[in-house]
Structures are given as C-alpha cells and as structure tokens.
Design a protein around this motif. Structure first.
Motif, PDB file in Angstrom:
ATOM      1  N   THR A  31     -23.084 -63.707 -23.783  1.00 58.01           N
ATOM      2  CA  THR A  31     -22.247 -64.701 -24.461  1.00 58.01           C
ATOM      3  C   THR A  31     -22.473 -66.105 -23.920  1.00 58.01           C
ATOM      4  N   GLN A  32     -22.557 -66.232 -22.600  1.00 56.92           N
ATOM      5  CA  GLN A  32     -22.727 -67.565 -22.017  1.00 56.92           C
ATOM      6  C   GLN A  32     -23.991 -68.238 -22.537  1.00 56.92           C
ATOM      7  N   GLY A  39     -24.889 -75.218 -28.105  1.00 57.03           N
ATOM      8  CA  GLY A  39     -24.435 -76.542 -27.706  1.00 57.03           C
ATOM      9  C   GLY A  39     -23.063 -76.572 -27.075  1.00 57.03           C
ATOM     10  N   GLY A  40     -22.499 -75.406 -26.783  1.00 58.14           N
ATOM     11  CA  GLY A  40     -21.180 -75.351 -26.168  1.00 58.14           C
ATOM     12  C   GLY A  40     -21.263 -75.161 -24.669  1.00 58.14           C
ATOM     13  N   ARG A  41     -20.099 -75.068 -24.038  1.00 53.52           N
ATOM     14  CA  ARG A  41     -20.029 -74.859 -22.594  1.00 53.52           C
ATOM     15  C   ARG A  41     -19.043 -73.736 -22.293  1.00 53.52           C
ATOM     16  N   THR A  42     -19.363 -72.936 -21.304  1.00 57.66           N
ATOM     17  CA  THR A  42     -18.494 -71.840 -20.907  1.00 57.66           C
ATOM     18  C   THR A  42     -18.738 -71.504 -19.443  1.00 57.66           C
ATOM     19  N   ASN A  43     -17.720 -70.962 -18.805  1.00 60.18           N
ATOM     20  CA  ASN A  43     -17.832 -70.543 -17.408  1.00 60.18           C
ATOM     21  C   ASN A  43     -17.878 -69.027 -17.274  1.00 60.18           C
ATOM     22  N   VAL A  44     -18.180 -68.354 -18.367  1.00 60.25           N
ATOM     23  CA  VAL A  44     -18.226 -66.893 -18.347  1.00 60.25           C
ATOM     24  C   VAL A  44     -19.211 -66.388 -17.298  1.00 60.25           C
ATOM     25  N   GLY A  45     -20.349 -67.054 -17.192  1.00 62.78           N
ATOM     26  CA  GLY A  45     -21.372 -66.613 -16.252  1.00 62.78           C
ATOM     27  C   GLY A  45     -20.978 -66.786 -14.798  1.00 62.78           C
TER      28      GLY A  45
END
Length: 227
Positions: A31-32, A39-45
């Motif tokens: 998902t990350q 072009g999005g940002r996530t802290n899942v990783g």
C-alpha cells in the motif's frame, strides 16, 4: 498455505486463516509504495512487522465477519450456489475467483481494506470497518468507479490466468521433467499472478482514492466560493 488448504484435512481451516492474513499483510506492505506512486504520502511503511501483523489480523476478522454475513444473506435470498463464493472475497484479491460476481465482490473487499488501512493510519492504528464503509459511501463516485474497473480487470486477468493454467497443466501431463521442476513452475505461476493481482488492485484503487480527494477538494472549494 493455499495449497495446504486446497488439500483439505484438519490443517485446511488454519491454513485458510494464515493465508488470509498473509494476503492482507502483502496488501498492507504494498500500500505504501502504491500510494507514493499515486503522489500521496503515508507512514504505513514505518510500522514494524509486529504492528503490521496486528493490523492485518484486525482487518481480516472484520472482513471475515462481513463476508460471512453476506454469504448468509445471499443464501437466505435463495442463491445457495453463489453463497460460498462470497467467502472468497479476500482470496480473490490475489487468486482467481470462480465467478464474475465473485470478482467484483473481491474488488469491493479490496477497496474496503484499503480504506481501513488509510483510516487506521489517521486514527492511531485503530481499525474500523464502519468508518471505512462511511468513507466508501462519501467517495462512492471515484472509489466505486475504481471498483468496477478493477472487477473488469479481474475478469481479463482470469482469462489470461486460465490460459496459462491450461498450458501448465498440459506441461505437467506431457513433460518428462522431474516433479521438483513441475512444482517450481506451478509455484512461480501462482506467486507471479498473485503479485500481479495485488499490484494491479492497489494501483487502480489508489488512483480512485486520489481522484476522490482531488475532486472532493475541488467541489468544496467551488461550493465555498459561491456567494
């Protein structure tokens, strides 16, 4: 695990559970990268392995209840032959579903899981199926369109996978290669299509999710600009 489950026996049910968690965890990990590609940002990783497994398990049992309830509803509606297929919603994200309705059901399950992951990140890791369902309703235009597109892609992938499966079956019946080579080819076939399906699933759904944010922000801006 899926191969163990397909053989039946006392290990079948535990193998199904482990396989479902593994599919969701693979979905979780990918998902990350998919969100970043959109072009999005996530802290899942940034989550450690134990936290990822915890979230995967939390998602699996909620989705499991949803699939069971849906199967019971379909059964009560008199569609007994279709009811068991709705228990394969998770399985269909990585493996070929048996029916076209099942493929679209798997697309819907995948959309809910993505929204649950995004929602959990915004709520300190708290998983909620209801919040994800509300988000799906709010973003139904773009997420729904992505689900339909994904269902159609699953159908096309099913055709391609069936063709390759037939070729492998023919190879198994006619080749003089060792059993180890045949098993390796079959494993590569399963793993390759499972990986392809997960990535295609995420790329399509994250695109729809991104568009829902963009269009939603545009609509809100236009509305606030009115006198």
């Amino acid at each position: 695990m899926r191969l163990i489950a397909s053989r039946g026996g006392p290990l079948a049910l535990p193998a199904v559970g482990v396989a479902c968690i593994a599919v969701v965890h693979a979905f979780f990990v990918a998902t990350q990268r998919s969100i970043e590609l959109a072009g999005g940002r996530t802290n899942v990783g940034a989550l450690d392995f134990a936290e990822q497994i915890r979230l995967s398990f939390a998602i699996v049992w909620r989705i499991g209840i949803l699939m069971f309830a849906t199967s019971c509803t379909v059964l009560a509606a008199g569609c007994g032959s279709l009811a068991p297929l709705f228990m394969l919603g998770l399985d269909g994200m990585a493996f070929d579903q048996l029916t076209d309705p099942g493929k679209f059901w798997s697309a819907a399950i995948a959309a809910l899981i993505l929204l649950m992951i995004v929602d959990a990140e915004c709520n300190d890791g708290a998983v909620s199926l209801f919040r994800a369902a509300k988000a799906l309703a709010r973003r139904s235009l773009w997420i729904g369109s992505a689900m339909v597109a994904l269902g159609l892609v699953y159908i096309v992938l099913g055709w391609g996978q069936g063709y390759v499966r037939g070729a492998i079956w023919s190879f198994w019946q006619t080749s003089s290669s060792s059993q180890q080579i045949k098993n390796l080819i079959y494993f590569v076939f399963i793993f390759s299509f499972a990986t392809l399906r997960l990535w295609v699933t995420l790329l399509i759904l994250t695109y729809g999710l991104k568009q829902s944010y963009i269009r939603g922000a545009s609509a809100s801006g236009a509305s606030s600009a009115r006198p």
